[in-house]
Scaffold this active site. Structure first.
Site, short mmCIF file in Angstrom:
data_model
loop_
_atom_site.label_atom_id
_atom_site.label_comp_id
_atom_site.label_asym_id
_atom_site.label_seq_id
_atom_site.Cartn_x
_atom_site.Cartn_y
_atom_site.Cartn_z
N LYS A 178 -1.29 -0.96 -4.40
CA LYS A 178 -2.31 -0.70 -4.07
C LYS A 178 -1.29 1.16 -3.90
O LYS A 178 -0.72 1.63 -3.17
CB LYS A 178 -3.27 -1.14 -3.14
CG LYS A 178 -3.77 -0.10 -1.21
CD LYS A 178 -4.74 -0.86 -0.92
CE LYS A 178 -4.74 -0.09 -0.17
NZ LYS A 178 -5.40 -0.98 1.14
N SER A 213 0.71 -0.84 -0.15
CA SER A 213 0.29 -0.36 0.18
C SER A 213 1.12 0.82 0.52
O SER A 213 2.03 1.67 1.08
CB SER A 213 -0.83 -0.29 0.97
OG SER A 213 -2.11 1.13 1.50
N GLY A 219 -4.16 -4.09 6.62
CA GLY A 219 -3.05 -3.52 7.20
C GLY A 219 -3.42 -2.76 7.65
O GLY A 219 -4.19 -1.90 7.21
N ASP A 253 -7.14 2.71 -2.79
CA ASP A 253 -7.34 2.87 -1.69
C ASP A 253 -8.32 4.34 -1.91
O ASP A 253 -7.04 5.45 -1.23
CB ASP A 253 -6.74 2.45 -0.74
CG ASP A 253 -7.93 1.83 0.39
OD1 ASP A 253 -9.03 2.00 0.21
OD2 ASP A 253 -7.49 2.02 1.73
N LYS A 283 -3.29 5.35 -2.83
CA LYS A 283 -3.79 5.40 -2.51
C LYS A 283 -4.59 7.27 -2.97
O LYS A 283 -3.72 7.28 -3.64
CB LYS A 283 -3.78 6.66 -0.63
CG LYS A 283 -3.30 5.18 0.00
CD LYS A 283 -3.88 4.80 0.69
CE LYS A 283 -4.31 4.30 2.28
NZ LYS A 283 -5.39 2.83 2.53
N ASP A 338 -13.69 -1.87 2.95
CA ASP A 338 -12.49 -1.68 3.93
C ASP A 338 -13.83 -1.11 4.65
O ASP A 338 -13.92 -1.75 6.49
CB ASP A 338 -11.63 -0.93 3.84
CG ASP A 338 -10.34 -1.37 5.01
OD1 ASP A 338 -10.26 -1.31 6.48
OD2 ASP A 338 -8.96 -0.25 4.13
N GLU A 365 -10.92 0.66 -3.69
CA GLU A 365 -11.71 0.17 -1.79
C GLU A 365 -12.11 1.41 -1.37
O GLU A 365 -11.36 2.43 -1.86
CB GLU A 365 -10.25 0.12 -1.34
CG GLU A 365 -10.04 -0.53 0.06
CD GLU A 365 -8.81 -1.37 0.75
OE1 GLU A 365 -7.95 -0.79 -0.28
OE2 GLU A 365 -8.55 -0.91 1.90
N LYS A 387 -10.00 -6.88 7.98
CA LYS A 387 -8.93 -6.67 9.08
C LYS A 387 -9.33 -7.56 10.70
O LYS A 387 -10.13 -6.34 11.28
CB LYS A 387 -8.79 -4.97 9.18
CG LYS A 387 -7.65 -4.40 7.89
CD LYS A 387 -8.28 -3.24 8.29
CE LYS A 387 -7.61 -2.05 6.67
NZ LYS A 387 -7.98 -0.37 6.55
O1 OSB Z 1 -7.32 1.84 4.09
O2 OSB Z 1 -6.70 0.03 4.43
C1 OSB Z 1 -6.15 1.41 4.41
C2 OSB Z 1 -2.96 2.26 6.66
C3 OSB Z 1 -3.37 2.75 7.99
C4 OSB Z 1 -5.40 2.99 7.82
C5 OSB Z 1 -5.92 2.56 7.14
C6 OSB Z 1 -5.21 1.66 5.60
C7 OSB Z 1 -4.02 1.21 5.97
C8 OSB Z 1 -3.87 1.08 4.51
C9 OSB Z 1 -2.15 0.42 5.01
O3 OSB Z 1 -3.65 0.66 3.73
C10 OSB Z 1 -1.89 -1.13 4.82
C11 OSB Z 1 -0.42 -1.29 5.94
O4 OSB Z 1 0.21 -1.70 4.90
O5 OSB Z 1 -0.77 -2.07 6.41
MG MG Z 2 -7.96 0.75 2.86
#
Ligand code: OSB
Ligand code: MG
Length: 375
Positions: A166, A140, A295, A193, A168, A243, A218, A267
């Site tokens: 992925k 991510s 994650g 995402d 953001k 999510d 996402e 999660k």
């Molecule tokens: O939306 O998946 C998410 C991290 C913190 C809060 C929300 C998210 C995330 C990540 C990081 O996308 C995923 C990772 O590398 O742990």
């Molecule tokens: Mg997410």
């Protein structure tokens, strides 16, 4: 399997520097600030669980402050001194408390680890998964200062072997990012995402992603509104993955039944624990909904729990479980979670989480500590 009684709970607040600044549509951080919970029995057995709450309520409503309060005043008194026949008993015990999934999950995950350690088997086996399964690692990537910076991050992660990228996104930082990546990497498995940064009135922007064969989008819309996602999905070719909206098996069932998503990110911390994660995985399998493991920038302790969770058969898409060394100069476990050159993680074979926890490092990162014992 004999029953287990928890006689003591120790909770710590840890702060660890991240190796990079991680920016999403809801904010940026350069530090991992989280609660770590250890449960003990009278004979000295223990298990450990990492909480996914953050300092702020910008991802979901819980914070480290609310978790500490709910743990101290409600969850610890419910579980201390109670005999548990299996880790599944924890969510039953907590059934009367509404919400607070992250707080519940931290206790529940520590209890799963305790049962696995007591049985001398990897957590994956206690969960009913296949410990020989290879876990596919994705990555991510946060919002970057500009497109060249994003391109070099993407290139580096592909070179490191990750099987899915992925990125953001947020309004104004979306289609251009995907267009730039696709120009250079036309066929890598790619997804975006939004962390709830869009409204359905912006469906035209989200529809523009259809031209870039993304694996999924996402959580484009509000964290607490699956109806709007159900309205959006038929307007898009790209599958929606939820999510934030999936906070329980019941929430997953409702979302699926109205067609709000085609994919679910599980999660354990967000859905109240590992038993709930198992239920959601099974529900998705029955309904043809693909599943992957999300994650929360976890330390090695939460990261290992994510690795074991992915021993379950439904986790068919690469997750957000990346190597420890990507996040931390010094993780709390030895060895760290490692990703092979072809993007795979092996499930540890040792008891419980399966890697050594370096308690001197845990102590070094601890800012606050509380201990609660059975009366
Ligand atoms: O939306 O998946 C998410 C991290 C913190 C809060 C929300 C998210 C995330 C990540 C990081 O996308 C995923 C990772 O590398 O742990
Ligand atoms: Mg997410």
């Amino acid at each position: 399997m004999s029953a287990i009684t928890i006689s003591r709970i120790e909770v710590r607040h840890l702060r660890m520097p991240l190796r990079f600044r991680f920016e999403t549509s809801f904010g940026a951080t350069s530090e991992k600030s989280f609660l770590l919970l250890q449960v003990f029995t009278n004979d000295g057995s223990w298990g450990v669980g990492e909480c996914v709450a953050e300092d702020h309520p910008y991802y979901l409503p819980e914070t480290n402050g609310t978790v500490l309060h709910v743990l101290r005043d409600f969850l610890a008194p419910l579980i201390l001194g109670r005999s548990l026949a299996s880790p599944e008993d924890v969510s039953t015990l907590f059934g009367g408390i509404r919400g607070h999934q992250m707080a519940k999950a931290a206790v529940e995950m520590a209890v799963w680890d305790l049962f696995a350690r007591t049985r001398g088997e990897p957590l994956a086996r206690t969960l009913g998964g296949d410990p020989s399964r290879a876990v596919e690692a994705g990555v991510s990537i946060g919002l970057q200062p500009d497109i060249p910076a994003l391109m070099s991050r993407v290139a580096a992660e592909i070179a490191a072997g990750y099987r899915r990228i992925k990125i953001k996104i947020k309004p104004g930082h979306d289609i251009d990012l995907v267009r730039a990546i696709r120009a250079e990497f036309p066929s890598i498995p790619l997804m975006v995402d939004a962390n709830s940064a869009y409204e359905i009135a912006q469906a035209n922007i989200l529809r523009a992603f259809d031209d870039f064969h993304l694996m999924m989008i996402e959580q484009p819309l509000a964290w607490d509104d699956t109806i709007q996602h159900a309205r959006l999905q038929p307007m898009l070719k790209t599958p929606i993955c939820l999510d934030e909206s999936i906070t329980s098996a019941e929430a997953a069932e409702s979302a699926i039944s109205i067609g709000a998503c085609r994919i679910i990110n599980i999660k354990a911390g967000r859905v109240g624990g590992l038993a709930s994660s198992k239920r959601i995985q099974a529900l998705c399998a029955r309904n043809g909904i693909a599943v992957w493991c999300g994650g929360m920038l976890e330390s090695g302790i939460g990261r290992l729990a994510n690795v074991h969770l992915q021993s379950l058969p439904g986790f068919t898409l690469p997750g957000d479980t990346s190597a420890s060394a990507r996040y931390f100069d010094e993780d709390l476990i030895e060895p760290g979670v490692e990703v092979s050159k072809d993007g795979l993680i092996r499930i540890p074979e040792g008891a419980g989480l399966g890697h050594e926890i370096v308690w001197s490092r845990v102590d070094g990162a601890t800012r606050h500590r509380e201990v609660w014992s059975a009366a």
